[in-house]
Design a protein around this motif. Structure first.
Motif, PDB file in Angstrom:
ATOM      1  N   PRO A   7      -6.025 -11.139   3.088  1.00 45.07           N
ATOM      2  CA  PRO A   7      -6.166 -12.246   2.140  1.00 45.07           C
ATOM      3  C   PRO A   7      -4.945 -13.166   2.156  1.00 45.07           C
ATOM      4  O   PRO A   7      -3.869 -12.785   2.613  1.00 45.07           O
ATOM      5  N   ASP A   8      -5.138 -14.377   1.658  1.00 49.13           N
ATOM      6  CA  ASP A   8      -4.060 -15.362   1.592  1.00 49.13           C
ATOM      7  C   ASP A   8      -3.017 -14.910   0.576  1.00 49.13           C
ATOM      8  O   ASP A   8      -3.332 -14.650  -0.583  1.00 49.13           O
ATOM      9  N   TYR A   9      -1.790 -14.784   0.987  1.00 44.08           N
ATOM     10  CA  TYR A   9      -0.680 -14.315   0.162  1.00 44.08           C
ATOM     11  C   TYR A   9       0.253 -15.497  -0.058  1.00 44.08           C
ATOM     12  O   TYR A   9       0.808 -16.036   0.893  1.00 44.08           O
ATOM     13  N   HIS A  10       0.401 -15.932  -1.323  1.00 43.30           N
ATOM     14  CA  HIS A  10       1.158 -17.145  -1.601  1.00 43.30           C
ATOM     15  C   HIS A  10       1.889 -17.039  -2.940  1.00 43.30           C
ATOM     16  O   HIS A  10       1.677 -16.095  -3.694  1.00 43.30           O
ATOM     17  N   SER A  11       2.725 -18.016  -3.238  1.00 44.86           N
ATOM     18  CA  SER A  11       3.467 -18.039  -4.504  1.00 44.86           C
ATOM     19  C   SER A  11       2.531 -18.434  -5.647  1.00 44.86           C
ATOM     20  O   SER A  11       1.730 -19.361  -5.524  1.00 44.86           O
ATOM     21  N   VAL A  12       2.641 -17.696  -6.762  1.00 44.75           N
ATOM     22  CA  VAL A  12       1.805 -17.911  -7.936  1.00 44.75           C
ATOM     23  C   VAL A  12       2.670 -17.724  -9.174  1.00 44.75           C
ATOM     24  O   VAL A  12       3.556 -16.872  -9.200  1.00 44.75           O
ATOM     25  N   VAL A  13       2.402 -18.512 -10.219  1.00 45.34           N
ATOM     26  CA  VAL A  13       3.073 -18.346 -11.501  1.00 45.34           C
ATOM     27  C   VAL A  13       2.143 -17.571 -12.422  1.00 45.34           C
ATOM     28  O   VAL A  13       0.987 -17.952 -12.601  1.00 45.34           O
ATOM     29  N   PHE A  14       2.631 -16.473 -12.970  1.00 47.67           N
ATOM     30  CA  PHE A  14       1.894 -15.725 -13.981  1.00 47.67           C
ATOM     31  C   PHE A  14       2.493 -16.077 -15.328  1.00 47.67           C
ATOM     32  O   PHE A  14       3.706 -15.997 -15.518  1.00 47.67           O
ATOM     33  N   ARG A  15       1.643 -16.453 -16.291  1.00 40.45           N
ATOM     34  CA  ARG A  15       2.109 -16.898 -17.599  1.00 40.45           C
ATOM     35  C   ARG A  15       1.520 -15.983 -18.670  1.00 40.45           C
ATOM     36  O   ARG A  15       0.318 -15.854 -18.794  1.00 40.45           O
ATOM     37  N   ALA A  22       6.819 -16.949 -18.487  1.00 42.51           N
ATOM     38  CA  ALA A  22       6.192 -17.170 -17.188  1.00 42.51           C
ATOM     39  C   ALA A  22       7.151 -16.734 -16.090  1.00 42.51           C
ATOM     40  O   ALA A  22       8.369 -16.828 -16.243  1.00 42.51           O
ATOM     41  N   PHE A  23       6.589 -16.241 -14.993  1.00 41.94           N
ATOM     42  CA  PHE A  23       7.424 -15.840 -13.862  1.00 41.94           C
ATOM     43  C   PHE A  23       6.716 -16.160 -12.554  1.00 41.94           C
ATOM     44  O   PHE A  23       5.495 -16.142 -12.465  1.00 41.94           O
ATOM     45  N   LEU A  24       7.498 -16.489 -11.574  1.00 35.66           N
ATOM     46  CA  LEU A  24       7.019 -16.857 -10.246  1.00 35.66           C
ATOM     47  C   LEU A  24       7.114 -15.644  -9.335  1.00 35.66           C
ATOM     48  O   LEU A  24       8.153 -14.986  -9.261  1.00 35.66           O
ATOM     49  N   THR A  25       6.027 -15.343  -8.648  1.00 33.83           N
ATOM     50  CA  THR A  25       6.000 -14.222  -7.714  1.00 33.83           C
ATOM     51  C   THR A  25       5.010 -14.542  -6.604  1.00 33.83           C
ATOM     52  O   THR A  25       4.359 -15.580  -6.628  1.00 33.83           O
ATOM     53  N   ASP A  32      -7.494 -22.430 -10.310  1.00 31.25           N
ATOM     54  CA  ASP A  32      -7.726 -23.865 -10.150  1.00 31.25           C
ATOM     55  C   ASP A  32      -6.659 -24.682 -10.868  1.00 31.25           C
ATOM     56  O   ASP A  32      -6.443 -25.840 -10.551  1.00 31.25           O
ATOM     57  N   ARG A  33      -6.010 -24.062 -11.845  1.00 31.52           N
ATOM     58  CA  ARG A  33      -4.988 -24.767 -12.622  1.00 31.52           C
ATOM     59  C   ARG A  33      -3.631 -24.624 -11.944  1.00 31.52           C
ATOM     60  O   ARG A  33      -3.358 -23.612 -11.293  1.00 31.52           O
ATOM     61  N   THR A  34      -2.790 -25.625 -12.135  1.00 28.94           N
ATOM     62  CA  THR A  34      -1.458 -25.611 -11.531  1.00 28.94           C
ATOM     63  C   THR A  34      -0.402 -25.911 -12.584  1.00 28.94           C
ATOM     64  O   THR A  34      -0.712 -26.379 -13.680  1.00 28.94           O
ATOM     65  N   ILE A  35       0.842 -25.620 -12.225  1.00 28.95           N
ATOM     66  CA  ILE A  35       1.974 -25.880 -13.108  1.00 28.95           C
ATOM     67  C   ILE A  35       3.147 -26.311 -12.241  1.00 28.95           C
ATOM     68  O   ILE A  35       3.296 -25.837 -11.110  1.00 28.95           O
ATOM     69  N   GLU A  36       3.952 -27.214 -12.768  1.00 28.99           N
ATOM     70  CA  GLU A  36       5.163 -27.602 -12.051  1.00 28.99           C
ATOM     71  C   GLU A  36       6.283 -26.662 -12.479  1.00 28.99           C
ATOM     72  O   GLU A  36       6.594 -26.541 -13.660  1.00 28.99           O
ATOM     73  N   TRP A  37       6.862 -25.978 -11.502  1.00 27.87           N
ATOM     74  CA  TRP A  37       7.896 -24.975 -11.772  1.00 27.87           C
ATOM     75  C   TRP A  37       9.265 -25.639 -11.820  1.00 27.87           C
ATOM     76  O   TRP A  37       9.432 -26.814 -11.542  1.00 27.87           O
ATOM     77  N   ASP A  38      10.280 -24.876 -12.196  1.00 31.04           N
ATOM     78  CA  ASP A  38      11.647 -25.383 -12.345  1.00 31.04           C
ATOM     79  C   ASP A  38      12.216 -25.996 -11.067  1.00 31.04           C
ATOM     80  O   ASP A  38      13.096 -26.859 -11.128  1.00 31.04           O
ATOM     81  N   ASP A  39      11.730 -25.548  -9.924  1.00 27.04           N
ATOM     82  CA  ASP A  39      12.256 -26.065  -8.657  1.00 27.04           C
ATOM     83  C   ASP A  39      11.593 -27.372  -8.232  1.00 27.04           C
ATOM     84  O   ASP A  39      11.878 -27.898  -7.162  1.00 27.04           O
ATOM     85  N   GLY A  40      10.673 -27.894  -9.061  1.00 21.37           N
ATOM     86  CA  GLY A  40      10.001 -29.143  -8.761  1.00 21.37           C
ATOM     87  C   GLY A  40       8.717 -28.995  -7.973  1.00 21.37           C
ATOM     88  O   GLY A  40       7.987 -29.954  -7.789  1.00 21.37           O
ATOM     89  N   GLU A  41       8.442 -27.796  -7.488  1.00 16.06           N
ATOM     90  CA  GLU A  41       7.206 -27.522  -6.737  1.00 16.06           C
ATOM     91  C   GLU A  41       6.060 -27.254  -7.698  1.00 16.06           C
ATOM     92  O   GLU A  41       6.267 -26.843  -8.842  1.00 16.06           O
ATOM     93  N   THR A  42       4.833 -27.449  -7.222  1.00 14.94           N
ATOM     94  CA  THR A  42       3.636 -27.173  -8.013  1.00 14.94           C
ATOM     95  C   THR A  42       2.988 -25.901  -7.475  1.00 14.94           C
ATOM     96  O   THR A  42       2.757 -25.778  -6.269  1.00 14.94           O
TER      97      THR A  42
END
Length: 91
Positions: A7-15, A22-25, A32-42
């Protein structure tokens, strides 16, 4: 590794909505929903009901069973152990 098997393994924010945390892992979870993280990436965001920030075991708010109190309640209600009875159960 074989192609198209994993399966596709990628960065995801769990809130965690309960704790407002919230934490990025990295994960295979999608959203389908997205969030802009502290590093400026979505990143895709996955809302969870409970995480280590709000779980009673990790926060130290877990209930402990008072077994001594339960035994004392039982003996108070039904009398002490062995009162009026012999070893074979006769009075």
């Amino acid at each position: 590794m074989q192609q198209d098997k994993h399966p596709d393994y990628h960065s995801v924010v769990f809130r965690d909505r309960a704790a407002g945390y919230a934490f990025l892992t990295r994960s295979t979870a999608t959203s389908d929903r997205t969030i802009e993280w502290d590093d400026g990436e979505t990143y895709p965001v996955v809302d969870v009901e409970i995480s280590s920030e709000s779980h009673p075991f990790y926060t130290g708010k877990a209930r402990t069973v008072d077994s001594e109190g339960r035994i004392a309640q039982f003996e108070k209600r039904y009398g002490g152990a062995g009162q009026g009875a012999g070893k074979d159960g006769t009075a």
